[in-house]
Design a protein around this motif. Structure first.
Motif, short mmCIF file in Angstrom:
data_model
loop_
_atom_site.label_atom_id
_atom_site.label_comp_id
_atom_site.label_asym_id
_atom_site.label_seq_id
_atom_site.Cartn_x
_atom_site.Cartn_y
_atom_site.Cartn_z
N ASP A 193 -2.45 25.55 12.97
CA ASP A 193 -3.06 26.81 13.07
C ASP A 193 -4.66 26.71 13.54
OD1 ASP A 193 -3.34 25.17 10.83
OD2 ASP A 193 -3.67 26.83 9.51
N THR A 194 -5.08 25.63 12.85
CA THR A 194 -6.60 25.31 13.12
C THR A 194 -6.66 24.97 14.87
OG1 THR A 194 -7.09 24.15 11.42
CG2 THR A 194 -8.17 23.69 13.18
N GLU A 196 -4.74 26.33 17.20
CA GLU A 196 -4.63 27.53 17.95
C GLU A 196 -5.99 28.37 17.76
OE1 GLU A 196 -1.27 31.22 17.87
OE2 GLU A 196 -1.20 29.68 16.05
N GLY A 197 -6.43 28.31 16.77
CA GLY A 197 -7.74 29.31 16.72
C GLY A 197 -9.02 28.78 17.34
N SER A 230 3.52 31.96 17.44
CA SER A 230 2.54 30.93 17.18
C SER A 230 2.58 29.61 17.54
CB SER A 230 2.40 30.77 15.24
OG SER A 230 3.42 30.00 14.94
N GLU A 232 2.62 26.84 15.95
CA GLU A 232 3.53 26.27 14.95
C GLU A 232 4.92 26.62 15.62
OE1 GLU A 232 4.32 25.35 10.33
OE2 GLU A 232 3.26 27.27 11.04
#
Length: 244
Positions: A193-194, A196-197, A230, A232
């Protein structure tokens, strides 16, 4: 035309039959953040240490701004920020910068050092000992030390592990500020998630091989996933495909 500041070409690192990294290739462009992601044991840290020359590669080429990474000049273009910052407990923040300046034979560094500390909100901590800094502050001091010799490429290993939400936000902002200055960052993390952002592109490793590479949109297209999928979910889908 985009300038490639780091090229990893058919990199292999084997340990007595164990293929820690097995023929991976990718690159970083100037002013880009690339996430090197994958589960634990995928080969992320091994890859970074081979780029730095801390590990001797088995095969392949690594070019830093067009130069072979074995050349001494290439080392000055790289900076390494490990998962656990190498902070000396009995040196102050300012003394850390002085130590780096002496190590790199940098003259007249004080003005730039002051500027860096102010940029990363550490100026009021310049007389604080390393032992008294929070992990987030130690990470930012590590970045300041890395910046002092003005490298082009930052290699960052699991930077956000153990940080609180405020420190994570501050560190992300610091990385984005470096990108805005034209610096390039290769950030190794298993926190998808890190990645991706934060990252412009993603390189996903599994068991030493490269299984995905591209922007989030590229990766969605490759596996025919929807726009809301996402990173993930993409990663899990591809690794499931590999198991079949």
């Amino acid at each position: 035309m985009e300038r490639k500041v780091l090229e990893v070409i058919n990199l292999k690192k084997h340990y007595k039959g164990n293929k820690a990294v097995d023929g991976i290739s990718f690159h970083l462009n100037a002013g880009e953040i690339v996430g090197l992601t994958g589960p634990n044991g995928a080969g992320k840290t091994t890859t970074i240490k081979c780029i730095l020359g801390l590990l001797r590669k088995t095969k392949g080429r690594i070019l830093v701004d067009g130069m072979d990474s074995t050349k001494q000049e290439s080392k000055y273009k790289l900076a390494y920020i490990p998962e656990t910052p190498d902070i000396y407990p009995m040196l102050t923040v300012w003394e850390h910068l002085k130590f780096i300046a002496l190590a790199y034979y940098i003259d007249n560094w004080q003005e730039y050092g002051s500027e860096i500390l102010k940029r990363f909100d550490l100026w009021d901590k310049k007389d604080s000992l390393g032992r008294d800094l929070s992990k987030g502050m130690r990470q930012k001091l590590s970045i300041c030390c890395a910046l002092l010799h003005k490298p082009d490429v930052f290699l960052v290993d699991e930077p956000l592990v153990g940080l609180d939400p405020k420190a994570i936000r501050e560190l992300k902002d610091a990385f984005k500020a470096l990108r805005a200055e034209g610096k390039s960052l290769l950030i190794s993390t298993h926190m998808l998630d890190t990645a991706e952002g934060l990252c412009d592109r993603i390189v996903v490793l599994k068991k030493g091989t490269l299984i995905m590479e591209g922007t989030i949109e590229d990766l969605r297209h490759k596996v025919n996933a929807g726009e809301d999928t996402s990173l993930e979910d993409l990663f899990l889908e591809v690794t499931e495909d590999e198991k079949e």
